[in-house]
Design a protein around this motif. Sequence first.
Motif, short mmCIF file in Angstrom:
data_model
loop_
_atom_site.label_atom_id
_atom_site.label_comp_id
_atom_site.label_asym_id
_atom_site.label_seq_id
_atom_site.Cartn_x
_atom_site.Cartn_y
_atom_site.Cartn_z
N LYS A 18 -116.59 -19.02 -4.72
CA LYS A 18 -117.14 -19.91 -3.72
C LYS A 18 -116.11 -20.97 -3.32
O LYS A 18 -115.25 -21.35 -4.10
CB LYS A 18 -118.38 -20.59 -4.28
CG LYS A 18 -119.52 -19.63 -4.62
CD LYS A 18 -120.70 -20.39 -5.20
CE LYS A 18 -121.82 -19.44 -5.58
NZ LYS A 18 -122.96 -20.16 -6.19
N GLN A 20 -114.62 -24.50 -2.75
CA GLN A 20 -114.79 -25.76 -3.47
C GLN A 20 -113.92 -26.84 -2.83
O GLN A 20 -112.85 -26.57 -2.28
CB GLN A 20 -114.38 -25.59 -4.93
CG GLN A 20 -115.30 -24.70 -5.73
CD GLN A 20 -114.87 -24.61 -7.18
OE1 GLN A 20 -114.24 -23.65 -7.60
NE2 GLN A 20 -115.20 -25.63 -7.95
N GLN A 212 -113.87 -22.37 -20.21
CA GLN A 212 -114.00 -22.83 -18.84
C GLN A 212 -112.62 -23.22 -18.34
O GLN A 212 -111.73 -23.55 -19.12
CB GLN A 212 -114.96 -24.03 -18.78
CG GLN A 212 -115.47 -24.38 -17.40
CD GLN A 212 -116.58 -25.43 -17.45
OE1 GLN A 212 -116.85 -26.03 -18.49
NE2 GLN A 212 -117.25 -25.66 -16.34
N GLN A 236 -115.49 -23.03 -10.20
CA GLN A 236 -116.75 -22.30 -10.25
C GLN A 236 -116.50 -20.84 -10.61
O GLN A 236 -115.45 -20.27 -10.29
CB GLN A 236 -117.45 -22.37 -8.87
CG GLN A 236 -117.87 -23.76 -8.45
CD GLN A 236 -118.47 -23.79 -7.07
OE1 GLN A 236 -118.53 -22.76 -6.40
NE2 GLN A 236 -118.91 -24.96 -6.63
N SER A 237 -117.47 -20.24 -11.27
CA SER A 237 -117.37 -18.84 -11.61
C SER A 237 -117.44 -17.98 -10.37
O SER A 237 -118.16 -18.30 -9.41
CB SER A 237 -118.49 -18.45 -12.57
OG SER A 237 -118.51 -17.05 -12.79
#
Length: 239
Positions: A18, A20, A212, A236-237
């Motif tokens: 996504k 960002q 992360q 984000q993943s």
Amino acid sequence: MKLGLTILALLCGFSSAKAQQWQSSYQQTELIELFTSEGCSSCPKADQWLSSLKDDPSLFKSFVPIAFHVDYWDYIGWEDRFARPEFSQRQRRYDREKLISQVYTPGIIINSQEWRAWFRGATQWPDSSSPTGRLTANLQGDHLHVTFEQDQTYNLYVAYLGMGLETARVNAGENKGRTLRHDFVVMSMQSVKGNRDWRLKLLPPPDIGQQQTALALWISLPNSQQVIQALGGYLQSSE
């Protein structure tokens, strides 16, 4: 394992992430640099302190913590897998520029200034921010667009940070027998010169077992490591 201005083909998982955006305030975001090593017996306490900052509500808003693992203690028996020669060189350059008193670990530098109060038990640093200008970063897939308000040439630094890293079997050196845990570990870093506007195509973040991944960015003048402005945030993943 470096970020780069690369023209490799898009990788599905990374490029489908996504969009960002991160943006600093007009005040300087404080860049907290920890120079550390898994071969240094006094470093785990500093690593723990840096890790505690992940629970601070001001994380990535007023400060960005990063940990550079240096390689100059590797010779004493334990080779730090996170260490890079260029990270040691960064600390040595701070020394050459007279921004720190000497090269040592753990070494804490905030906004390019040595902070030794930690050794006397301090856990909160004094506010050293000042008005500098707004830094903005937009990440769309693997394309990063960075802008800064001031019309001047700067070096832009981009680093992937690994969170939740662990070394469970230290079998040599000063930390023999210990389990070491790390956050904000610089996994790769690249610098690019530019004037107010940078467009980069990034390689995917290294996969070294982190739970992360975060991205940290900061700018300095071309002939100095003095930090002008910084920002950062969690990636984000892509799932």
